[in-house]
Motif scaffolding. Structure first.
Motif, PDB file in Angstrom:
ATOM      1  N   LYS A 150      -9.595   8.704  -1.534  1.00 50.98           N
ATOM      2  CA  LYS A 150      -8.754   7.999  -0.572  1.00 50.98           C
ATOM      3  C   LYS A 150      -9.331   6.628  -0.220  1.00 50.98           C
ATOM      4  N   THR A 200       1.926   4.200  -0.237  1.00 54.70           N
ATOM      5  CA  THR A 200       1.027   5.283  -0.606  1.00 54.70           C
ATOM      6  C   THR A 200       0.620   6.034   0.644  1.00 54.70           C
ATOM      7  N   CYS A 239       2.068  -0.987   1.176  1.00 53.83           N
ATOM      8  CA  CYS A 239       1.610  -0.388   2.432  1.00 53.83           C
ATOM      9  C   CYS A 239       0.882   0.918   2.150  1.00 53.83           C
ATOM     10  N   VAL A 240      -0.056   1.247   3.027  1.00 55.20           N
ATOM     11  CA  VAL A 240      -0.692   2.558   3.030  1.00 55.20           C
ATOM     12  C   VAL A 240      -0.377   3.214   4.368  1.00 55.20           C
ATOM     13  N   MET A 258      -5.148  -0.649  -3.100  1.00 52.54           N
ATOM     14  CA  MET A 258      -3.903  -1.160  -2.531  1.00 52.54           C
ATOM     15  C   MET A 258      -4.132  -2.402  -1.675  1.00 52.54           C
ATOM     16  N   GLU A 259      -5.246  -2.440  -0.960  1.00 46.75           N
ATOM     17  CA  GLU A 259      -5.543  -3.634  -0.163  1.00 46.75           C
ATOM     18  C   GLU A 259      -5.753  -4.843  -1.061  1.00 46.75           C
ATOM     19  N   VAL A 310      -1.105   6.126   6.938  1.00 48.43           N
ATOM     20  CA  VAL A 310      -2.314   6.912   7.204  1.00 48.43           C
ATOM     21  C   VAL A 310      -2.030   8.010   8.223  1.00 48.43           C
ATOM     22  N   GLY A 312      -1.998   7.689   2.478  1.00 44.34           N
ATOM     23  CA  GLY A 312      -3.451   7.756   2.474  1.00 44.34           C
ATOM     24  C   GLY A 312      -3.942   8.875   3.378  1.00 44.34           C
ATOM     25  N   ARG A 346      -1.514  -1.372   6.729  1.00 44.33           N
ATOM     26  CA  ARG A 346      -2.004  -0.035   7.077  1.00 44.33           C
ATOM     27  C   ARG A 346      -1.217   0.472   8.278  1.00 44.33           C
ATOM     28  N   VAL A 387      -8.194   4.490  -3.053  1.00 46.32           N
ATOM     29  CA  VAL A 387      -6.787   4.112  -2.892  1.00 46.32           C
ATOM     30  C   VAL A 387      -6.656   2.955  -1.912  1.00 46.32           C
ATOM     31  N   GLU A 388      -7.351   3.042  -0.776  1.00 49.98           N
ATOM     32  CA  GLU A 388      -7.304   1.953   0.210  1.00 49.98           C
ATOM     33  C   GLU A 388      -7.755   0.640  -0.416  1.00 49.98           C
TER      34      GLU A 388
END
Length: 293
Positions: free
Chosen positions: A158, A138, A180-181, A165-166, A183, A140, A252, A161-162
């Motif tokens: 956002k 994603t 994964c995000v 996904m975390e 950034v 971010g 991240r 989203v973090e």
């Protein structure tokens, strides 16, 4: 994950980071399903793909429409028999002081695209990703880690989203899917990177007690606010494709040294006071006496 014989679906590819990621992934050897809400807006994408000498499978996908999401993913399964990776990139920008100028409807619309759209695509794609032991990426934002004044709705989405996904990442990993995000920071060569042409008098008239503060923030942004932060959408795309192909990508992924340094202050700030002190300098303006008009 190697690119050869792998299929990746990317959302929001009509412009910006999505466009660059679709072309870069295709150049790396992926079969790319490049999706967007309106395929009639694919001209820039097709032109970039032609210049790069790659072929893309352009399809309609509206992340806010459950039927559109289901239809697109079903079509990918029928065409390719598998899906190895998803890049959630589709999003909308928001620059609107939520407390005074924006509306609840606008806030909900922002979350619908930037958060619920990500969740919708990820949920439908996950069975295919489990079967392929694939990747869920994603795109971010630094605003998903460090809140930005007058970007409340976008930052909220956002941040969501973090968190989503975390929370998902360790569960997905148990079932073979890496989450994964990626950034990025400030990306000037995208629609998100174009600072809006704001009429300051209109803002002052509409934002009540926050008018002077908003003006000070605009001065900061237009001055030294994002110095050193800029990077190309193609640099971000390279980071996304590395995350698709690295054997052990982190959760991240900062797309530049500037982003990494920017996030480090927040992630080391246990009680939030350091980031709040920093953020106050973004809206402080010059020293003034008396009440703000």
């Amino acid at each position: 994950m190697t690119a050869r014989h792998r299929t990746v679906l990317i959302t929001g590819t009509s412009s910006g980071i999505g466009l660059a990621t679709a072309v870069t992934a295709a150049k790396a050897g992926f079969t790319v399903v490049a999706t967007m809400r309106d395929p009639e807006r694919a001209h820039a994408l097709r032109e970039a793909a032609g210049h790069a000498g790659v072929t893309l499978d352009v399809r309609r996908l509206d992340v806010t429409d459950a039927a559109s999401v289901a239809s697109c993913l079903r079509g990918v399964r029928e065409t390719y028999g598998r899906l190895d990776a998803v890049v959630n990139n589709a999003g909308v920008s928001n620059f609107d002081p939520t407390m005074e100028m924006s509306t609840m409807e606008a806030l909900r619309a922002n979350l619908e695209v930037n958060f619920f759209g990500v969740v919708a695509v990820s949920r439908v794609a996950m069975p295919l990703l489990r079967a392929a032991r694939g990747r869920l990426l994603t795109v971010g934002s630094v605003h998903g880690v460090v809140g930005q004044p007058f970007n409340e709705a976008y930052a909220a989405a956002k941040f969501a989203v973090e968190g989503f996904m975390e929370s998902l990442a360790p569960v997905a990993a148990r079932h073979g899917v890496r989450v994964c995000v990626v950034v990025p920071g400030f990306v000037p060569d995208t629609e998100f990177g174009v600072f809006p042409d704001v009429n300051r008098e209109t803002i002052r008239a509409a934002s009540g007690p926050y008018a002077r503060t908003f003006t000070d923030y605009l001065d900061w942004v237009g001055g030294q606010g994002w110095e050193g932060a800029g990077q190309s959408k193609w640099d971000v795309a390279e980071a996304v494709v590395r995350a698709l192909t690295d054997d052990e990508p982190p959760f991240r992924i900062a797309t530049s040294a500037w982003v990494s340094d920017y996030l480090a202050d927040k992630l080391a700030d246990r009680d939030g006071s350091a980031v709040q002190a920093l953020a106050r300098t973004w809206v402080a303006g010059p020293q003034r006496s008396g009440a703000a008009p």
